[in-house]
Design an enzyme around this catalytic site. Structure first.
Site, mmCIF file in Angstrom:
data_model
loop_
_atom_site.group_PDB
_atom_site.id
_atom_site.type_symbol
_atom_site.label_atom_id
_atom_site.label_comp_id
_atom_site.label_asym_id
_atom_site.label_seq_id
_atom_site.Cartn_x
_atom_site.Cartn_y
_atom_site.Cartn_z
ATOM 1 N N ASP A 45 0.781 -1.225 -0.229
ATOM 2 C CA ASP A 45 -0.121 -0.144 0.033
ATOM 3 C C ASP A 45 0.924 1.059 0.038
ATOM 4 O OD1 ASP A 45 -2.539 -1.437 -0.019
ATOM 5 O OD2 ASP A 45 -2.348 -1.341 2.285
ATOM 6 N N TYR A 73 6.456 -8.398 8.690
ATOM 7 C CA TYR A 73 6.322 -7.130 8.995
ATOM 8 C C TYR A 73 6.211 -6.548 10.288
ATOM 9 C CZ TYR A 73 3.343 -7.760 4.647
ATOM 10 O OH TYR A 73 3.068 -8.212 3.377
ATOM 11 N N ASP A 87 -6.962 1.268 7.901
ATOM 12 C CA ASP A 87 -6.022 1.835 8.030
ATOM 13 C C ASP A 87 -5.987 3.491 8.262
ATOM 14 O OD1 ASP A 87 -6.036 2.978 5.522
ATOM 15 O OD2 ASP A 87 -4.477 1.765 4.671
ATOM 16 N N ARG A 185 -3.860 -4.935 7.625
ATOM 17 C CA ARG A 185 -4.682 -4.136 7.949
ATOM 18 C C ARG A 185 -6.022 -4.847 8.554
ATOM 19 N NH1 ARG A 185 -7.116 -1.514 2.782
ATOM 20 N NH2 ARG A 185 -5.765 -2.993 1.575
#
Length: 310
Positions: A45, A73, A87, A185
């Protein structure tokens, strides 16, 4: 050589900066390298940063073969607010006070531990998943109701790094290792629901895609400084990225491989019927498959993918 073809054939890893789409990164790499054949694997993203794999020249044909089944992550999850996009980019749809228990490390670690394992995840409505030929985010932006089916994912690791408390705001810094196709997310959204609260993802950094980590990445600025043929200094080892057995080629075998002519299996005890990297002269020339006592082409790279290390 055709216009827009630099002769570069390789894989590179870029540390994607915040605020750029993955396609923005591809376009910038095309200009830096003078090569129109650039593609990416594993979309990030715009708000996210970190490992983004690029294929250059014939390296674009490796995108569907990379062993990126797991991704890692570092994420920051903020409690008290849920958004349309899950988000910080979306509109607020629900707010509530962050409970005192969310500031307790013991509670946070217990909740994250319970997140590990196989599960079904509903992707965010604002995602690039295609629904009847249109992206889900396009339908959502047009005000359409988007009902995406749940998909199977696996959370291998979910660890608390720290808790930030600022007035009424509580944020968790977490480390995740998840299967391909997992939306962090959506993890943030579901963690909020599990905590009987609201939550959204406010920061995300991909630290690894398969075996490729941030240590393997270069910045776009460095890529532009290198440019052209000097960019091969940043080439990833395609064999390491693929994770397949290697079949070294003699000179006479290389000529046959380039033309797609099957060759004898040779001393390939590690093959066991799997795909094999055909390697010679520090380049990857193809991904071939065993058929009896012979190797036959599955994917060939007539120009060779550079970057192979011994």
């Amino acid at each position: 050589m055709k216009r827009g073809m630099s002769g570069l054939n390789m894989l590179i890893a870029v540390d994607k900066p915040q605020g750029m789409t993955s396609h923005d990164v591809v376009n910038r790499a095309r200009r830096a390298l003078g090569e129109r054949r650039v593609g990416h694997a594993g979309t990030l993203d715009p708000a996210a940063t970190g490992v983004l794999l690029l294929g250059v020249g014939q390296g674009t044909r490796l995108m569907g073969h990379l062993t990126a089944d797991q991704k890692s992550y570092i994420a920051t999850i903020e409690f008290g607010t849920q958004t349309t996009t899950d988000d910080a980019e979306g509109e607020v749809v629900r707010q509530m006070p962050a409970g005192e228990e969310l500031a307790r490390e013991e509670y946070a670690r217990e909740l994250l531990t319970g997140l590990r394992g196989e599960q079904m995840q509903v992707p965010p409505a604002y995602s690039a998943i295609s629904v009847d030929g249109r992206r889900a985010y396009a339908r959502a932006r047009a005000g359409e109701a988007v009902d995406l089916p749940a998909r199977a994912i696996t959370v291998y690791d979910a660890d608390l790094l720290s808790i930030q408390v600022d007035d009424a705001t509580v944020r968790w810094d977490c480390a995740f290792r998840v299967s391909k196709g997992t939306y962090v997310r959506a993890l943030a959204r579901d963690i909020g629901l599990e905590a009987q609260n609201a939550a959204h993802l406010c920061q995300l950094r991909r630290t690894a895609s398969g075996p490729i980590t941030l240590r393997d990445c270069i910045s776009l600025d460095v890529l532009e400084e290198l440019g052209g043929q000097d960019a091969t200094q940043a080439a990833l080892d395609p064999v390491r990225a693929l994770g397949l057995p290697v079949r070294p080629l003699a000179a006479k075998e290389l000529r046959r491989v380039k033309s797609g002519t099957p060759i004898m299996l040779g001393d390939m005890d590690a093959c066991n019927g799997a795909s094999v990297c055909m390697v010679a002269e520090d380049k990857l020339w193809g991904i071939w498959r065993r058929s009896g006592n012979r190797l036959s082409p599955h994917v060939n790279f007539p120009q060779g993918i550079c970057g192979v290390r011994a």
